[in-house]
Design an enzyme around this catalytic site. Structure first.
Site, mmCIF file in Angstrom:
data_model
loop_
_atom_site.group_PDB
_atom_site.id
_atom_site.type_symbol
_atom_site.label_atom_id
_atom_site.label_comp_id
_atom_site.label_asym_id
_atom_site.label_seq_id
_atom_site.Cartn_x
_atom_site.Cartn_y
_atom_site.Cartn_z
ATOM 1 C CB VAL A 35 97.596 0.925 4.937
ATOM 2 C CG1 VAL A 35 96.894 1.353 3.666
ATOM 3 C CG2 VAL A 35 99.044 0.585 4.652
ATOM 4 C CG ASP A 140 108.384 -8.710 1.878
ATOM 5 O OD1 ASP A 140 108.368 -9.927 2.107
ATOM 6 O OD2 ASP A 140 108.115 -7.864 2.746
#
Lengths: 300, 242
Positions: A35, A140
Site C-alpha cells: 500500500v 480478519d
C-alpha cells in the site's frame, strides 16, 4: 507473491481510466501486495493505493468496500484499475487515506485508559453489527487493521481482504485472533467468529502483553486480565465471548455500554473527589496562613 | 466454462532444507505440472534466519506451476492454507483465461475492470465449490526432528479448515524419507478413515536424508492411481445400472 517496489516520485497511470498518481511513500505491505500513499495529480488529493498481482483478491475487496460505503467505520474505495510497472502488469485499488496510527503501534507507545478502551470496543462492535446486517463477517479483525484517524478523530478499519459472506469458510485470518487457532471453534463465517476476535482485541488493549495461541490458553488470558485488576464484570464478558457462551453482538454491545457508562461515572466522581480535596487543602491552608498572620500581629 | 466435475490437483511440499538424494526434483515437478498437478512448496526457516536460503523450493514451484512461500515454523499452518487457496484460485483463473482466449480472443487482463469483475466474482464463488485433491509431502529428514510436532498440528489444522469449504476436499500425506531405507512412506491415503489421521501422523519419524524427487514422483502416482480407481468404480456402477 510478487510485491511491487515503487520509489518516491514515480507516476502511476491507470490503464483504463487514465488517472495519474504520484507515489509519495510506502505505508504498508501484506500477503498480497503493498500500500502506497499517493497524490492524485489532477485534484491534489491524497489516497492510499493498494497495488498487487492478485486481481481476484483486489477485485473482491473493491466490490465489498463499494457495498459498505454506508458503514462509517470502513474506509471508502474510489477506483479499480490496472497499471504497468517496469513492463509488468499490476492491479490497484484507490482507497481513502487515513492519516493516523494503527492500534498496535499506538499501544506500543501509549497506555490507553480503560474508559478509552471500552469506547473503542463499542465503536468496533457497532461497526461489526452494521456489517453483519449486510450478511458479512469481518473475519480478519486485528489491532493492525484498526486505525485511529487523528485528523477526523475517528476509528477506521483498513485492509478488508478477510471479509467473508456468512456461512462460508474463512480463508484470511491471523492466528492470535482466530478462534480456530485457539481451538475454540471452527473457521466458518458467523457472528461469533467476529465476537471472538473482538474479545482478543479488547484483551490486548487491556493487558498490552504478548498473547500467543500456540503457548497459551483462554484461561491464561483471564489470568492476565485479573492481574491487571480488570473488574469481574468485564472479565466475565470477555470470557463469554472467547468461549462462545454468548454469541450475539447485541449482548456484548449492551453490556459494554453499561460498563462504559459506569466507568465514566466513576471517572467523574474521582475527578470531583480530587477537586474537593484540592479545595479542602486550599481552605485549610488559608486558615493556617490567616492564623499565622494573626499570631505575627499579636506578637508584635 | 469449467464444469462442476472439475478437480484441482495439487502437491504441497513442506521442507526445511533441500534434496540430497536422487534425481533433480525440478524435473519431476515439471512432469507433475504437465500431468495437471500443481506443485507448491513451503520452506520452513529457523527463527533467527534472515536470508531466504532455499533456492530449490523456488525452482520446484516455478516448474510445477505453483507458488512457493517461506515461513517460520509457528506460521506453518497458516501458510499451508494460504498456499492451498492460492492454488485453487489461480488454477481456475488460468482455466478461465484459456477458455476466454478461445472464445473471444482476449484474456482477463485485456478486459475493462468492470466487466472483468463479473468473471472474477464467478471465479471466487467457484473456487469454494470446486473439488480439491491435495497430497502433502512432508519432509521427515533428520533436521525436522524438532519441528515435526508442529508440522503434525499444521496438517490437522489444514484438514479442519478445508472442511468449511463447500466443495469436497480430499487429502493424502506422504512422508519422505520413509522407513528402513525406503524413499517414501504413505502416512494417510485419500479417503482413509479420518479417525486414524492423528494416530497415523505419529508414524512420521524424522530420520535420514531428503529424496525430494522420488517423493514428488510418488505423489503423482498416488494422485493418478486414486483418480483412475474412481473412474473405474464409476464405470462399474454405470455398468451395474445398465
Amino acid at each position: 507473491m510478487e510485491i511491487p517496489q515503487l520509489s518516491h516520485g514515480i507516476i502511476i497511470e491507470g490503464k483504463w481510466k487514465k488517472n495519474r498518481y504520484k507515489i509519495k511513500k510506502k505505508i504498508g505491505e501484506g500477503g498480497i501486495g503493498a500500500v502506497y500513499l499517493v497524490k492524485d495529480l489532477n485534484t491534489e488529493t491524497d489516497y492510499a493505493m493498494k497495488i498487487s498481482k492478485d486481481s481476484l483478491s483486489l477485485n473482491r475487496e473493491y466490490q465489498l468496500l463499494k457495498n459498505f460505503y454506508k458503514i462509517d467505520i470502513i474506509v471508502s474505495v474510489y477506483e479499480l484499475d490496472d497499471c504497468v510497472v517496469n513492463g509488468e502488469n499490476f492491479y490497484y485499488i484507490l482507497l481513502e487515506y487515513v492519516n493516523g496510527i494503527d492500534l498496535k503501534r499506538y499501544i506500543g507507545r501509549n497506555k490507553l485508559d480503560k474508559n478509552m478502551v471500552l469506547g473503542i470496543i463499542l465503536i468496533i462492535l457497532k461497526g461489526l453489527q452494521a456489517l453483519h446486517e449486510e450478511e458479512y463477517i469481518m473475519a480478519d479483525l486485528k489491532l493492525e487493521n484498526i486505525m485511529l484517524d487523528r485528523q477526523h478523530r475517528k476509528i477506521k478499519m483498513i485492509d478488508l481482504g478477510g471479509i467473508t459472506p456468512k456461512g462460508r469458510g474463512i480463508k484470511e485470518f491471523t492466528p492470535l485472533y482466530d478462534r480456530g487457532s485457539w481451538r475454540c471453534g471452527n473457521r466458518i463465517a458467523e457472528e461469533s467468529y467476529d465476537v471472538f476476535a473482538a474479545m482478543i482485541v479488547l484483551s490486548k488493549l487491556l493487558v498490552n502483553e504478548e498473547i500467543n495461541p500456540r503457548r497459551q490458553r483462554i484461561k491464561d488470558i483471564v489470568y492476565m486480565l485479573k492481574r491487571e485488576e480488570v473488574e469481574e464484570q468485564l472479565i466475565d464478558c470477555v470470557h463469554k465471548g472467547l468461549t462462545g457462551q454468548e454469541t450475539s453482538l447485541q449482548y456484548f454491545i449492551s453490556r459494554f455500554k453499561r460498563l462504559y457508562t459506569l466507568e465514566r461515572i466513576n471517572n467523574k466522581q474521582k475527578r470531583i473527589l480530587l477537586r474537593n480535596r484540592k479545595i479542602d487543602i486550599v481552605f485549610v491552608g488559608s486558615i493556617f496562613l490567616f492564623l499565622g498572620m494573626v499570631t505575627l500581629i499579636i506578637a508584635r | 466454462m469449467v464444469n462442476k466435475e472439475a478437480v484441482v490437483k495439487q502437491i504441497v511440499l513442506v521442507t526445511d532444507g533441500q534434496s540430497n538424494i536422487g534425481n533433480n526434483p525440478i524435473d519431476v515437478s515439471k512432469e507433475a505440472y504437465e500431468r495437471g498437478i500443481v506443485v507448491n512448496t513451503i520452506g520452513i526457516m529457523n527463527q533467527n534466519q534472515q536470508e531466504k536460503p532455499l533456492d530449490e523450493i523456488v525452482g520446484i514451484a516455478r516448474s510445477g506451476g505453483g507458488t512457493y512461500e517461506y515461513t517460520y515454523l509457528d506460521d506453518l499452518y497458516k501458510t499451508m492454507q494460504s498456499v492451498t487457496y492460492k492454488t485453487v484460485n489461480s488454477t481456475i483463473q488460468d482455466a478461465v483465461n484459456k477458455q476466454l482466449k478461445e472464445i473471444i480472443g482476449q484474456d482477463l487482463d485485456s478486459m475493462e475492470p468492470e466487466s472483468r469483475s463479473k468473471i472474477l466474482n464467478y471465479i471466487d464463488d467457484f473456487s469454494d465449490e470446486i473439488k480439491l485433491q491435495t497430497c502433502i509431502l512432508m519432509d521427515c529428514s533428520g533436521s525436522m526432528a524438532n519441528k515435526i510436532h508442529v508440522a503434525r498440528h499444521s496438517i490437522l489444522d489444514l484438514m479442519t479448515s478445508l472442511k468449511s469449504r463447500r466443495g469436497k476436499a480430499e487429502v493424502a500425506i506422504i512422508a519422505y524419507p520413509g522407513e528402513r531405507g525406503e524413499a517414501t512412506k504413505v502416512i494417510y491415503r485419500f479417503e482413509e478413515d479420518e479417525k486414524k489421521l492423528e494416530e497415523n501422523l505419529y508414524a512420521m519419524k524424522p530420520k535420514g536424508g531428503t529424496p525430494t524427487a522420488e517423493a514428488i514422483q510418488h505423489a503423482i502416482k498416488l494422485i493418478e492411481d486414486y483418480n483412475e480407481m474412481h473412474i473405474n468404480q464409476e464405470l462399474i456402477e454405470v455398468d451395474a445400472m445398465g
